[in-house]
Design an enzyme around this catalytic site. Structure first.
Site: not given
Length: 552
Positions: A269, A32, A259
């Site tokens: 983020k 994104e 992850r």
């Protein structure tokens, strides 16, 4: 490196190939564009890119730009540069944007409405949350769930036409409010948002949600294996519901991996953006940040980062990887490849009183003792030099083998010198050391056979280059920033000593010939990289590697 890519994901692919479920592997990386990629992103990139390479398949970059609120072309550009830098090539499957599929997503939504599998809901977010139920209790159906197909089609068309305010209506999939999987309890698949899109402009005021758009995008592009992080495992049934119930040409398979979490930093983020916007760091590429652009500026190489990802492991179980492993990977690489140069970071003047004032000679010193192919360079030597302040002790501690009053040391690659006199300023600070050199020792040991144990580096004062050196430490003092103690904030654990700027550093003149981004070992001081700012050098990592012992 890629030949050895074997993990539980490749085992799944091997089984699918053997069963004839697919002929050509096709993967994708769907970031994104609402921030810069970080070290965790490197794992997702590596998995999808390396698997495509391993099987001779295709790898797509697809921007997940379905949320216009925080997306920006700055992030789009940075992602593109990071992918090319990390993999060394452009995605061979192509570069795509999720927003390019908005019309197809809309058509799929319309088809779901016609099939009685989607409805327009007027519940607010708070009401939807209350109706959703809990892990132990089923949800309650929306009072708008039984609207007719005709009414839903009309309302959805009016949503697209901009008739209704933001947030006043959503389009929801009609699945099962009693499902044990919360993601199947009539999830929202479209919402009203009036925001300028970096690519579509103001053409749309309704946007598909990720769980709806992502499987459609995968199917359109012919993705065979949609590999994503473990938090999407519970979303997989919704992913499969979408591709099963929409008119799509292909049925991708979603599989999940853990992850990459690293000590002494943050990966969110939102947190990274806060650090940038509040000025706690210089920007997204501040070398203390875990972003790929920051690691690149710090001096980390793609090969070291990919080596780190592989050593950290690819599995389904979450773990916290010590940042010292990343440091070990780059240190191991630079020890073999980095040029050696002499740099005095905290200089003190050393004058050789028995050396002619107008004389300058040069000593030949190896560029990298571990690689003879790198050759040698000539380092100028003069009467006045600079040495490291820490290489002299007026009152030396036990076993101190550097310069001290009436003591001798070898100047690296040059003469043995003896300290005869100490010059101090009015505050009692040492400003100059006056020494004599044994001028017969330029090419070997003293003629009388005496042993001189200490060797220190130096720089010729008249030819030295002035520089500013940035020394970095961990950004956070807390090892696991995902586990912040109650009553505290992650910002409470920012390391006040994460950056130390040294000005007035003195470097040997050959450093001027080194290109921006080139790596050097400043002998005895660490590994450094030449920054894009003139006269600035960033420390990549220190020389000491205690972590290596844990790998044996």
């Amino acid at each position: 490196m890629l030949e050895n890519v074997n993990n539980f994901l490749t085992e799944i692919i091997d089984e699918d190939l053997a069963a004839g479920l697919t002929e050509r592997i096709h993967t994708r990386f769907p970031p994104e564009p609402n921030g810069y990629l970080h070290i965790g992103s490197a794992k997702a990139i590596f998995i999808n890119w390396s698997i495509a390479k391993k099987y001779g398949g295709l790898f797509n970059l697809r921007y997940d730009d379905t949320n216009p609120v925080k997306e920006d072309t700055e992030y789009v550009d940075s992602i593109w540069e990071d992918i090319k830098w990390l993999t060394g090539e452009e995605p061979n499957g192509g570069v795509y944007y999720g927003s390019d599929y908005f019309e197809t997503c809309y058509e799929c939504a319309v088809q779901l409405i016609r099939d009685g599998k989607a409805f327009v809901c007027d519940l607010t977010q708070e009401e939807m949350r209350a109706y959703r139920g809990t892990l132990k209790a089923p949800g309650k159906e929306s009072p708008y769930r039984d609207r007719s197909v005709e009414e839903n089609l009309r309302l959805f068309e009016e949503m697209r036409a901009g008739k209704y305010p933001d947030g006043s209506k959503t389009l929801r999939a009609k699945i099962d409010m009693a499902s044990r999987n919360m993601n199947l309890r009539d999830p929202a698949i479209y919402r009203i948002v009036r925001a300028h899109h970096h690519r579509q402009g103001d053409a749309w005021c309704i946007y598909p949600l990720y769980d709806f758009a992502h499987p459609i995008q995968d199917a359109i592009e012919g993705i065979t294996h949609s590999m994503c992080s473990i938090e999407f495992e519970n979303h997989r049934p919704l992913y499969e519901w979408v591709v099963d119930n929409c008119p799509l040409p292909h049925h991708p398979k979603q599989r999940e991996f853990a992850r990459l979490n690293v000590t002494n930093t943050v990966m969110s983020k939102r947190y990274l953006r806060e650090l940038v916007e509040t000025g706690r760091v210089e920007g997204w590429d501040d070398p203390r940040m875990p972003t790929l652009s920051a690691l690149r500026r710090r001096g980390y190489t793609p090969s070291a980062i990919l080596d780190f990802v592989q050593r950290a492991g690819i599995a389904k179980a979450n773990s916290l990887v010590d940042i010292k492993l990343l440091e070990h990977c780059i240190r191991e690489e630079l020890n073999k490849t980095a040029l050696r140069r002499m740099a005095v970071l905290e200089p003190i003047k050393l004058t050789i009183t028995n050396y002619p004032e107008d004389k300058q000679e040069s000593f030949e010193i190896a560029n990298n003792p571990q690689d003879e192919a790198t050759g040698t360079r000539m380092v100028p030597f003069t009467r006045e030099l600079y040495i490291e302040k820490s290489d002299f002790a007026e009152v030396p501690p036990p076993k101190f083998q550097r310069l001290k009053p009436d003591g001798e040391v070898r100047l690296m690659g040059a003469y043995i010198v003896k300290c005869n006199e100490i010059v101090k300023d009015e505050n009692g600070e040492v400003v100059e050391l006056r020494c004599t050199a044994d001028l017969e020792t330029g090419n070997g040991m003293p003629a009388d056979g005496r042993k001189v144990r200490g060797t220190i580096h130096w720089v010729s004062a008249p030819t030295a280059i002035d520089a500013e050196v940035y020394l970095y430490e961990n950004l956070f003092t807390l090892e696991n920033t995902a586990d912040v103690p109650e009553g505290t904030n992650y910002l409470d654990f920012l390391n006040p000593d994460s950056l130390k700027k040294l000005s007035g550093c003195k470097l040997e003149p050959s450093v001027a010939e080194v290109e921006t981004g080139a790596h050097m070992q400043f002998v005895r001081m660490g590994y450094f990289v030449k920054d894009r700012e003139p006269g600035r050098f960033n420390r990549v990592v220190t020389l000491k590697d205690s972590f290596a012992k844990t790998l044996k």
